[in-house]
Structure formats: structure tokens, C-alpha cells
Enzyme design. Structure first.
Site, PDB file in Angstrom:
ATOM      1  N   LYS A 223      36.635 -17.983  -4.067  1.00 39.39           N
ATOM      2  CA  LYS A 223      36.128 -19.335  -4.272  1.00 39.39           C
ATOM      3  C   LYS A 223      34.862 -19.589  -3.455  1.00 39.39           C
ATOM      4  O   LYS A 223      34.509 -18.831  -2.554  1.00 39.39           O
ATOM      5  CB  LYS A 223      37.216 -20.357  -3.932  1.00 39.39           C
ATOM      6  N   ARG A 257      47.710 -16.294  -3.283  1.00 40.41           N
ATOM      7  CA  ARG A 257      47.291 -16.089  -4.677  1.00 40.41           C
ATOM      8  C   ARG A 257      45.896 -15.450  -4.685  1.00 40.41           C
ATOM      9  O   ARG A 257      44.934 -16.061  -4.216  1.00 40.41           O
ATOM     10  CB  ARG A 257      47.280 -17.428  -5.415  1.00 40.41           C
TER      11      ARG A 257
END
Length: 279
Positions: A223, A257
Site C-alpha cells: 500500500k 494479509r
């Protein structure tokens, strides 16, 4: 915690491998849109140490457009069915749509992972029914705004306290709807309506979420909170991802994750070794 009768303990961090069957996800869009390529990638992740495979058919990157129910079903159901037939793993369905939740669980999914925290009409009732009838837990995530606008101007007085308060309120609603407290996972939502500073405040204070007594999922893989610090493009963020995942695990995250399962699994072995000497 039980996932359709399969028990997973969180005495060490578990890894959730990301399987986006989308053409437009920010990191791996278009790579695994066929069922055969999705199966191969899922098998690689399971063999590398993933306990969960998270199947997503709709991108939730900033500015993403919503899919119709049928479009999402067409993307995810063949993959869930194939993974269920071929792999011994826990399949998570990354969706906010109650129709997709129901169909995916019938096809073999054992966990609902909802970035909208079961807020779409009928999602809470559907997920609660699946929890009671099929033993399927849900992971609820915090997001300020929606994928279409969440990064325009996220603002908090105290990001950690406000998200904790959100979960306290939402957990009461899930319990009232019929969930057991042992069927709920929480995700503070890194990158979903948060600035860079908000994301790192959450990471630094992750223990405050574990204090709620529920498993905590941390999803930071590739991200912008990683890329904007190390100044690297999406496909060159592995070192930053490993650092963030390690900090999350040390601070109490139960599920990590990620896209890069093998490298994260190696890092979690080091975390687990260190934790043995803290007991």
C-alpha cells in the site's frame, strides 16, 4: 476460532494470501483472472505458508468503481469452487455484497471479509445467518468514507480511539444480530480513509485493538503507506512490507494479509522465535 468446523488458533500470527481475481486492483490486477491461474497462485501461497486465501472480485483501491452483483459473482464463484475442490485451506471471500457472501459460502468459502463492516443493506443479516447456520466468521474492517472518496480528506481527532469506539459499537450490533463473539475478526483498515500519519499511529498502537479480545487482521501489503515512506513503486515494496508486517505481529496482529507469502512466512518465524523468550 472455528471456520466451518476447522479450528485455527492464533497463538502465532497466521498469514492470509491475497488472490485478486480482478482486472483493476492496484497491485496485481489482471494477473489471476482465469480460474486456472488463480488456482496455481493459491497453491503456491498455501505451499508457502498461507492459512487463508482471500478471494476478491472487486477492487477497493482509492477511486474504484463498484461492480454489479452478477459481475462479482461471475469473477469469484468459479475460483472459490475450484479452490474448495483442489486445496486444503480456508477460503475467505472479500466482498460487501450479501448475495456474493451467500453464494461464496455455498461454494466453499469459510470466512467473510468485508471492508464495509457489513453495512450494505442485508449484509449484516446475511452474515449473521451464515455464522449461525454454517459456522462462518466475519472480518469487519473500519473505513472512513467509501473507496470512491475515502482518501480525499480523511480526518480524525484521535484516529486510534475513534476506530476502537467504532468497533465497540459495531461489535454490539453484530452480537445483537446473532453472531457469537468467537465469530468476529476486526481490521483497522490501513489505507482506507487514513493519511500516512493515521496509518502509522494505528500500527504503533495496534495493541489497543487486541485489547478488545478479538483476533486482529492487519493488511498493509504494497500500500501507499509503504511506498510513500520508502519511495518505491508497487512491485518494489517487499522490504517495507516485511518491516510493517513484523511490527504488526510484534504488536499483536493475529492475521497478516499479504501478497508475498513466502517472505512474510519467514519473517513470522523470526517473530515467533523471539516471542518464545518473552514468556
Amino acid at each position: 476460532m472455528l471456520f466451518k468446523g476447522t479450528e485455527i488458533t492464533f497463538d502465532s500470527p497466521q498469514i492470509m494470501g491475497i488472490l485478486n481475481v480482478t482486472p483493476d486492483s492496484f497491485s496485481d490486477g489482471g494477473k489471476f483472472t482465469s480460474a486456472s491461474s488463480a488456482l496455481k497462485h493459491a497453491l503456491d501461497m498455501v505451499n508457502s505458508g498461507a492459512t487463508f486465501i482471500d478471494v476478491g472480485g472487486e477492487s477497493t483501491r482509492p477511486g474504484a468503481k463498484e461492480l454489479s452483483v452478477q459481475e462479482e459473482l461471475d469473477r469469484v464463484l468459479p475460483v472459490v469452487e475450484l479452490l474448495n475442490a483442489e486445496l486444503d485451506t480456508i477460503i475467505s471471500i472479500d466482498t460487501s455484497k450479501p448475495q456474493v457472501m451467500l453464494a461464496a459460502v455455498e461454494a466453499g468459502a469459510s470466512l467473510i471479509n468485508d471492508v464495509r463492516a457489513l453495512s450494505v443493506p442485508n449484509a449484516l443479516e446475511t452474515a449473521a445467518h451464515l455464522a449461525k447456520s454454517h459456522g462462518v466468521p466475519s472480518c469487519i474492517m473500519h473505513m472512513q468514507g467509501s473507496p470512491q472518496n475515502m482518501q480525499e480528506a480523511p480526518e480524525y481527532n484521535d484516529v486510534v480511539a475513534e476506530i476502537v469506539a467504532f468497533f465497540e459499537k459495531r461489535l454490539a450490533q453484530l452480537i445483537k444480530a446473532g453472531f457469537s463473539s468467537e465469530q468476529i475478526i476486526i481490521d483497522p483498515g490501513f489505507g482506507f480513509g487514513k493519511t500516512l500519519g493515521h496509518n502509522y499511529a494505528i500500527l504503533n498502537h495496534l495493541r489497543q485493538f487486541t485489547d478488545l479480545g478479538l483476533p486482529v487482521l492487519a493488511g498493509m501489503s504494497r500500500k501507499s503507506m509503504i511506498g510513500n515512506v520508502i519511495n518505491k513503486p508497487v512491485d518494489e515494496r517487499l522490504a517495507g512490507d516485511i518491516a510493517a508486517s513484523t511490527i504488526a505481529a510484534i504488536n499483536g496482529a493475529n492475521i497478516i494479509r499479504v501478497h508475498d507469502v513466502q517472505q512474510t512466512a519467514d519473517a513470522m518465524k523470526i517473530v515467533q522465535m523471539v516471542s518464545k523468550f518473552n514468556k
